[in-house]
Design a protein around this motif. Structure first.
Motif, PDB file in Angstrom:
ATOM      1  N   ALA A 178       0.846  -1.207   0.000  1.00  0.00           N
ATOM      2  CA  ALA A 178       0.000   0.000   0.000  1.00  0.00           C
ATOM      3  C   ALA A 178       0.877   1.252   0.000  1.00  0.00           C
ATOM      4  N   ARG A 179       1.920   1.198   0.805  1.00  0.00           N
ATOM      5  CA  ARG A 179       2.844   2.335   0.864  1.00  0.00           C
ATOM      6  C   ARG A 179       3.577   2.491  -0.476  1.00  0.00           C
ATOM      7  N   GLU A 180       3.945   1.392  -1.080  1.00  0.00           N
ATOM      8  CA  GLU A 180       4.626   1.472  -2.380  1.00  0.00           C
ATOM      9  C   GLU A 180       3.737   2.139  -3.420  1.00  0.00           C
ATOM     10  N   GLN A 181       2.433   1.852  -3.364  1.00  0.00           N
ATOM     11  CA  GLN A 181       1.510   2.503  -4.301  1.00  0.00           C
ATOM     12  C   GLN A 181       1.502   4.016  -4.092  1.00  0.00           C
ATOM     13  N   GLN A 182       1.564   4.436  -2.829  1.00  0.00           N
ATOM     14  CA  GLN A 182       1.609   5.882  -2.546  1.00  0.00           C
ATOM     15  C   GLN A 182       2.874   6.512  -3.131  1.00  0.00           C
ATOM     16  N   VAL A 183       3.992   5.824  -2.936  1.00  0.00           N
ATOM     17  CA  VAL A 183       5.274   6.345  -3.437  1.00  0.00           C
ATOM     18  C   VAL A 183       5.232   6.451  -4.958  1.00  0.00           C
ATOM     19  N   LEU A 184       4.754   5.389  -5.612  1.00  0.00           N
ATOM     20  CA  LEU A 184       4.711   5.391  -7.077  1.00  0.00           C
ATOM     21  C   LEU A 184       3.768   6.466  -7.604  1.00  0.00           C
ATOM     22  N   ALA A 185       2.639   6.643  -6.911  1.00  0.00           N
ATOM     23  CA  ALA A 185       1.684   7.675  -7.344  1.00  0.00           C
ATOM     24  C   ALA A 185       2.312   9.066  -7.229  1.00  0.00           C
ATOM     25  N   ARG A 186       3.083   9.277  -6.178  1.00  0.00           N
ATOM     26  CA  ARG A 186       3.718  10.592  -5.993  1.00  0.00           C
ATOM     27  C   ARG A 186       4.700  10.867  -7.128  1.00  0.00           C
ATOM     28  N   PHE A 187       5.535   9.872  -7.460  1.00  0.00           N
ATOM     29  CA  PHE A 187       6.504  10.076  -8.540  1.00  0.00           C
ATOM     30  C   PHE A 187       5.788  10.227  -9.879  1.00  0.00           C
ATOM     31  N   GLY A 188       4.749   9.421 -10.085  1.00  0.00           N
ATOM     32  CA  GLY A 188       4.014   9.498 -11.346  1.00  0.00           C
ATOM     33  C   GLY A 188       3.305  10.839 -11.505  1.00  0.00           C
ATOM     34  N   ASP A 189       2.687  11.315 -10.421  1.00  0.00           N
ATOM     35  CA  ASP A 189       1.974  12.603 -10.488  1.00  0.00           C
ATOM     36  C   ASP A 189       2.940  13.745 -10.798  1.00  0.00           C
ATOM     37  N   ALA A 190       4.115  13.674 -10.197  1.00  0.00           N
ATOM     38  CA  ALA A 190       5.067  14.787 -10.356  1.00  0.00           C
ATOM     39  C   ALA A 190       5.820  14.721 -11.676  1.00  0.00           C
ATOM     40  N   LEU A 191       6.116  13.497 -12.152  1.00  0.00           N
ATOM     41  CA  LEU A 191       7.062  13.364 -13.260  1.00  0.00           C
ATOM     42  C   LEU A 191       6.542  12.519 -14.423  1.00  0.00           C
ATOM     43  N   GLY A 192       5.307  12.042 -14.333  1.00  0.00           N
ATOM     44  CA  GLY A 192       4.754  11.248 -15.424  1.00  0.00           C
ATOM     45  C   GLY A 192       5.212   9.795 -15.365  1.00  0.00           C
ATOM     46  N   PRO A 193       4.951   9.040 -16.451  1.00  0.00           N
ATOM     47  CA  PRO A 193       5.254   7.604 -16.455  1.00  0.00           C
ATOM     48  C   PRO A 193       6.724   7.294 -16.156  1.00  0.00           C
ATOM     49  N   ASP A 194       7.634   8.101 -16.700  1.00  0.00           N
ATOM     50  CA  ASP A 194       9.052   7.859 -16.412  1.00  0.00           C
ATOM     51  C   ASP A 194       9.354   8.106 -14.929  1.00  0.00           C
ATOM     52  N   GLY A 195       8.583   9.038 -14.340  1.00  0.00           N
ATOM     53  CA  GLY A 195       8.755   9.291 -12.908  1.00  0.00           C
ATOM     54  C   GLY A 195       8.325   8.082 -12.091  1.00  0.00           C
ATOM     55  N   ALA A 196       7.229   7.473 -12.505  1.00  0.00           N
ATOM     56  CA  ALA A 196       6.771   6.270 -11.800  1.00  0.00           C
ATOM     57  C   ALA A 196       7.813   5.167 -11.931  1.00  0.00           C
ATOM     58  N   ALA A 197       8.436   5.078 -13.118  1.00  0.00           N
ATOM     59  CA  ALA A 197       9.497   4.074 -13.312  1.00  0.00           C
ATOM     60  C   ALA A 197      10.693   4.378 -12.404  1.00  0.00           C
ATOM     61  N   LEU A 198      10.988   5.657 -12.264  1.00  0.00           N
ATOM     62  CA  LEU A 198      12.085   6.052 -11.370  1.00  0.00           C
ATOM     63  C   LEU A 198      11.752   5.667  -9.928  1.00  0.00           C
ATOM     64  N   GLY A 199      10.498   5.914  -9.526  1.00  0.00           N
ATOM     65  CA  GLY A 199      10.066   5.520  -8.180  1.00  0.00           C
ATOM     66  C   GLY A 199      10.209   4.016  -7.984  1.00  0.00           C
ATOM     67  N   MET A 200       9.868   3.257  -9.025  1.00  0.00           N
ATOM     68  CA  MET A 200       9.991   1.795  -8.938  1.00  0.00           C
ATOM     69  C   MET A 200      11.447   1.372  -8.750  1.00  0.00           C
ATOM     70  N   LEU A 201      12.352   2.047  -9.444  1.00  0.00           N
ATOM     71  CA  LEU A 201      13.782   1.733  -9.279  1.00  0.00           C
ATOM     72  C   LEU A 201      14.226   1.999  -7.839  1.00  0.00           C
ATOM     73  N   LEU A 202      13.748   3.090  -7.277  1.00  0.00           N
ATOM     74  CA  LEU A 202      14.121   3.416  -5.891  1.00  0.00           C
ATOM     75  C   LEU A 202      13.571   2.356  -4.931  1.00  0.00           C
ATOM     76  N   LEU A 203      12.328   1.949  -5.165  1.00  0.00           N
ATOM     77  CA  LEU A 203      11.746   0.918  -4.299  1.00  0.00           C
ATOM     78  C   LEU A 203      12.518  -0.399  -4.434  1.00  0.00           C
ATOM     79  N   ARG A 204      12.858  -0.740  -5.669  1.00  0.00           N
ATOM     80  CA  ARG A 204      13.601  -1.990  -5.896  1.00  0.00           C
ATOM     81  C   ARG A 204      14.950  -1.957  -5.215  1.00  0.00           C
ATOM     82  N   GLN A 205      15.587  -0.807  -5.247  1.00  0.00           N
ATOM     83  CA  GLN A 205      16.896  -0.676  -4.613  1.00  0.00           C
ATOM     84  C   GLN A 205      16.780  -0.916  -3.102  1.00  0.00           C
ATOM     85  N   GLY A 206      15.680  -0.431  -2.525  1.00  0.00           N
ATOM     86  CA  GLY A 206      15.482  -0.589  -1.083  1.00  0.00           C
ATOM     87  C   GLY A 206      15.119  -2.016  -0.696  1.00  0.00           C
ATOM     88  N   ARG A 207      14.538  -2.750  -1.643  1.00  0.00           N
ATOM     89  CA  ARG A 207      14.098  -4.108  -1.318  1.00  0.00           C
ATOM     90  C   ARG A 207      15.257  -5.079  -1.177  1.00  0.00           C
TER      91      ARG A 207
END
Ligand SMILES: O=C(O)C(=O)C[C@]1(C(=O)O)C=C[C@@H](O)C=C1
Length: 94
Positions: free
Chosen positions: A62-91
């Motif tokens: 649920a928290r990951e969805q919030q993070v991805l939505a924040r990056f996507g809202d601010a930066l578009g689809p590539d932003g959401a992809a960037l957020g996903m990379l950050l989440l993956r790095q933390g995992r």
């Protein structure tokens, strides 16, 4: 507008010199981004450790969805992809 980002017309310098200045500015941005990514990773690991110690799940989808939505809202689809990379790095290894 700051002198560093003024339009070329407002900065009567040799283009090569100006490009050098702008690259220095990009290098400073990159250094800050790297520092922030490292700080984010340390925070993410600390949260994961606290949650694991409390018997919780390793991830919070649920928290990951919030993070991805924040990056996507601010930066578009590539932003959401960037957020996903950050989440993956933390995992790390799942
Ligand atoms: O916010 C959390 O609960 C975290 O564990 C941090 C974080 C993240 O890196 O943003 C990491 C893993 C979770 O799946 C969700 C988010």
């Amino acid at each position: 507008m700051s002198p560093l980002t003024a339009s070329p017309a407002a900065v009567p310098t040799d283009p090569a010199e100006r490009i050098g200045e702008l690259r220095t500015a990009i290098d400073a941005c990159d250094a800050e981004i790297i520092e922030l990514v490292q700080r984010r990773l340390a925070i993410s690991h600390e949260i994961g450790s606290l949650r694991a110690a409390a018997g919780g799940t390793r991830l919070s989808l649920a928290r990951e969805q919030q993070v991805l939505a924040r990056f996507g809202d601010a930066l578009g689809p590539d932003g959401a992809a960037l957020g996903m990379l950050l989440l993956r790095q933390g995992r790390g290894r799942l």
